[in-house]
Design a protein around this motif. Structure first.
Motif, mmCIF file in Angstrom:
data_model
loop_
_atom_site.group_PDB
_atom_site.id
_atom_site.type_symbol
_atom_site.label_atom_id
_atom_site.label_comp_id
_atom_site.label_asym_id
_atom_site.label_seq_id
_atom_site.Cartn_x
_atom_site.Cartn_y
_atom_site.Cartn_z
ATOM 1 N N GLY A 127 -9.455 33.718 -37.126
ATOM 2 C CA GLY A 127 -8.089 34.229 -37.113
ATOM 3 C C GLY A 127 -7.649 35.369 -35.964
ATOM 4 N N GLY A 128 -8.624 35.387 -35.115
ATOM 5 C CA GLY A 128 -8.454 36.253 -33.860
ATOM 6 C C GLY A 128 -7.685 35.210 -32.818
ATOM 7 N N SER A 129 -7.589 36.014 -31.670
ATOM 8 C CA SER A 129 -6.856 35.375 -30.484
ATOM 9 C C SER A 129 -7.603 35.610 -29.062
ATOM 10 C CB SER A 129 -5.519 36.028 -30.222
ATOM 11 O OG SER A 129 -4.626 36.056 -31.367
ATOM 12 N N LEU A 130 -7.542 34.544 -28.253
ATOM 13 C CA LEU A 130 -7.811 34.667 -26.922
ATOM 14 C C LEU A 130 -7.147 34.176 -25.923
ATOM 15 C CD1 LEU A 130 -11.740 33.681 -27.111
ATOM 16 C CD2 LEU A 130 -10.881 35.902 -26.320
ATOM 17 N N THR A 131 -7.119 34.515 -24.756
ATOM 18 C CA THR A 131 -6.010 33.858 -23.556
ATOM 19 C C THR A 131 -7.144 33.516 -22.399
ATOM 20 O OG1 THR A 131 -4.051 35.262 -24.204
ATOM 21 C CG2 THR A 131 -4.237 34.365 -22.170
ATOM 22 N N LEU A 132 -7.141 32.229 -22.106
ATOM 23 C CA LEU A 132 -7.782 31.649 -21.023
ATOM 24 C C LEU A 132 -6.975 31.444 -19.999
ATOM 25 C CD1 LEU A 132 -9.667 28.727 -22.786
ATOM 26 C CD2 LEU A 132 -10.419 31.240 -22.685
ATOM 27 N N SER A 133 -7.640 31.706 -18.900
ATOM 28 C CA SER A 133 -6.733 31.675 -17.464
ATOM 29 C C SER A 133 -7.583 30.653 -16.437
ATOM 30 C CB SER A 133 -7.001 32.916 -16.826
ATOM 31 O OG SER A 133 -6.358 33.880 -17.621
ATOM 32 N N CYS A 134 -6.822 29.967 -15.842
ATOM 33 C CA CYS A 134 -7.285 28.930 -14.794
ATOM 34 C C CYS A 134 -6.577 29.298 -13.390
ATOM 35 C CB CYS A 134 -6.888 27.690 -15.272
ATOM 36 S SG CYS A 134 -7.495 26.215 -14.079
ATOM 37 N N ALA A 135 -7.348 29.429 -12.566
ATOM 38 C CA ALA A 135 -6.973 29.861 -11.268
ATOM 39 C C ALA A 135 -6.939 28.260 -10.372
ATOM 40 C CB ALA A 135 -7.653 30.936 -10.418
ATOM 41 N N ALA A 136 -5.661 27.851 -10.156
ATOM 42 C CA ALA A 136 -5.992 26.595 -9.313
ATOM 43 C C ALA A 136 -5.209 26.549 -7.570
ATOM 44 C CB ALA A 136 -4.831 25.654 -10.108
ATOM 45 N N SER A 137 -6.510 26.548 -6.979
ATOM 46 C CA SER A 137 -6.259 26.482 -5.501
ATOM 47 C C SER A 137 -6.087 24.763 -5.111
ATOM 48 C CB SER A 137 -7.003 27.393 -4.833
ATOM 49 O OG SER A 137 -8.202 26.853 -5.106
ATOM 50 N N GLY A 138 -5.265 24.851 -3.998
ATOM 51 C CA GLY A 138 -5.221 23.428 -3.437
ATOM 52 C C GLY A 138 -4.328 22.545 -4.070
ATOM 53 N N CYS A 139 -3.892 22.860 -5.128
ATOM 54 C CA CYS A 139 -2.983 21.806 -6.010
ATOM 55 C C CYS A 139 -1.575 21.596 -5.395
ATOM 56 C CB CYS A 139 -2.927 22.254 -7.525
ATOM 57 S SG CYS A 139 -4.158 21.285 -8.521
ATOM 58 N N THR A 140 -1.050 22.584 -4.683
ATOM 59 C CA THR A 140 0.351 22.418 -4.211
ATOM 60 C C THR A 140 0.653 21.058 -3.518
ATOM 61 O OG1 THR A 140 0.411 25.080 -4.051
ATOM 62 C CG2 THR A 140 2.317 23.648 -2.897
ATOM 63 N N GLY A 141 1.668 20.379 -3.921
ATOM 64 C CA GLY A 141 1.914 18.969 -3.339
ATOM 65 C C GLY A 141 1.112 18.159 -3.703
ATOM 66 N N ARG A 142 -0.104 18.311 -4.473
ATOM 67 C CA ARG A 142 -1.346 17.265 -4.666
ATOM 68 C C ARG A 142 -1.400 17.126 -6.271
ATOM 69 N NH1 ARG A 142 -6.518 18.923 -1.633
ATOM 70 N NH2 ARG A 142 -5.024 19.064 0.438
ATOM 71 N N CYS A 143 -1.207 18.216 -7.094
ATOM 72 C CA CYS A 143 -1.558 17.864 -8.404
ATOM 73 C C CYS A 143 -0.226 17.492 -9.045
ATOM 74 C CB CYS A 143 -2.219 18.780 -8.903
ATOM 75 S SG CYS A 143 -3.786 19.375 -8.161
ATOM 76 N N ASN A 144 -0.225 16.515 -10.015
ATOM 77 C CA ASN A 144 1.052 16.709 -10.943
ATOM 78 C C ASN A 144 0.844 17.040 -12.259
ATOM 79 O OD1 ASN A 144 -0.230 14.235 -11.806
ATOM 80 N ND2 ASN A 144 0.548 12.919 -10.250
ATOM 81 N N TRP A 145 -0.281 16.964 -12.791
ATOM 82 C CA TRP A 145 -0.359 17.337 -14.290
ATOM 83 C C TRP A 145 -1.689 18.578 -14.101
ATOM 84 C CZ3 TRP A 145 1.861 15.985 -18.875
ATOM 85 C CH2 TRP A 145 2.595 14.732 -18.943
ATOM 86 N N LEU A 146 -1.436 19.570 -15.236
ATOM 87 C CA LEU A 146 -2.553 20.568 -15.122
ATOM 88 C C LEU A 146 -2.802 20.495 -16.685
ATOM 89 C CD1 LEU A 146 -1.473 23.556 -12.893
ATOM 90 C CD2 LEU A 146 -3.738 21.905 -12.624
ATOM 91 N N GLY A 147 -4.007 20.580 -17.185
ATOM 92 C CA GLY A 147 -4.287 20.637 -18.789
ATOM 93 C C GLY A 147 -5.520 21.371 -19.040
ATOM 94 N N TRP A 148 -5.525 21.439 -20.228
ATOM 95 C CA TRP A 148 -6.834 22.343 -20.849
ATOM 96 C C TRP A 148 -7.623 21.125 -21.765
ATOM 97 C CZ3 TRP A 148 -8.873 26.786 -19.533
ATOM 98 C CH2 TRP A 148 -8.078 27.696 -18.916
ATOM 99 N N PHE A 149 -8.821 21.196 -21.501
ATOM 100 C CA PHE A 149 -9.555 20.248 -22.466
ATOM 101 C C PHE A 149 -10.735 21.223 -23.026
ATOM 102 C CE2 PHE A 149 -8.020 16.148 -21.726
ATOM 103 C CZ PHE A 149 -7.111 16.449 -20.344
ATOM 104 N N ARG A 150 -11.531 20.597 -24.134
ATOM 105 C CA ARG A 150 -12.589 21.135 -24.619
ATOM 106 C C ARG A 150 -13.619 20.303 -25.079
ATOM 107 N NH1 ARG A 150 -9.721 23.572 -30.247
ATOM 108 N NH2 ARG A 150 -9.588 21.731 -31.416
ATOM 109 N N GLN A 151 -14.823 20.782 -25.192
ATOM 110 C CA GLN A 151 -15.952 19.863 -25.594
ATOM 111 C C GLN A 151 -16.771 20.793 -26.490
ATOM 112 O OE1 GLN A 151 -18.055 17.884 -22.358
ATOM 113 N NE2 GLN A 151 -18.765 16.410 -23.920
ATOM 114 N N ALA A 152 -17.036 20.427 -27.653
ATOM 115 C CA ALA A 152 -17.865 20.970 -28.587
ATOM 116 C C ALA A 152 -19.361 20.227 -28.681
ATOM 117 C CB ALA A 152 -17.244 20.937 -30.080
ATOM 118 N N PRO A 153 -20.227 21.213 -28.778
ATOM 119 C CA PRO A 153 -21.805 20.366 -28.866
ATOM 120 C C PRO A 153 -21.663 19.212 -29.769
ATOM 121 C CG PRO A 153 -21.854 22.709 -29.367
ATOM 122 C CD PRO A 153 -20.312 22.378 -29.317
ATOM 123 N N GLY A 154 -22.193 18.144 -28.954
ATOM 124 C CA GLY A 154 -22.423 16.930 -29.679
ATOM 125 C C GLY A 154 -21.133 15.906 -29.960
#
Length: 128
Positions: free
Chosen positions: A15-42
């Motif tokens: 029921g709680g909250s968290l905020t994740l941050s991602c500092a992206a460098s070098g993406c200007t003019g080079r990246c077209n999508w940004l996203g969050w992914f996750r992987q649980a054990p197994g």
């Protein structure tokens, strides 16, 4: 060179909250999508949320997080955020920030195979 650095993970009760941050460098003019992914054990890595950053577009969310998680960007700071509310134990995973640069393969915005730049991940644990 594109570099992605996540922060903001931790432990929280259901029921709680968290905020994740991602500092992206070098993406200007080079990246077209940004996203969050996750992987649980197994389990395989799965898409959480993704955003097209080269123009006007919609943000895509996994059904499991729709209405609870919000992806946002601060273009001035080249930072991607993931606001996570109403967290559940099944949200426990390592969360990764990803960017898509120039690459031929496209399996959709929430497929890990569509991205070629990855951060090191940050652990999120939801437990009472």
């Amino acid at each position: 060179q594109v570099q992605l650095v996540e922060s903001g993970g931790g432990s929280v009760q259901p029921g709680g909250s968290l905020t994740l941050s991602c500092a992206a460098s070098g993406c200007t003019g080079r990246c077209n999508w940004l996203g969050w992914f996750r992987q649980a054990p197994g389990k395989e890595r799965e898409g959480v949320a993704a955003d097209y950053i080269m123009g006007r577009g919609s943000t895509h969310y996994a059904n499991s997080v729709q209405g609870r998680f919000t992806l946002s960007r601060d273009n001035n700071k080249s930072t991607l955020y993931l606001q996570m509310n109403a967290l559940k134990p099944e949200d426990t995973a390592i969360y990764y920030c990803a960017a898509r640069g120039t690459m031929p393969r496209w399996d959709g915005p929430l497929q890990p195979t569509s991205y070629n730049y990855w951060g090191q991940g940050t652990q999120v644990t939801v437990s009472s």
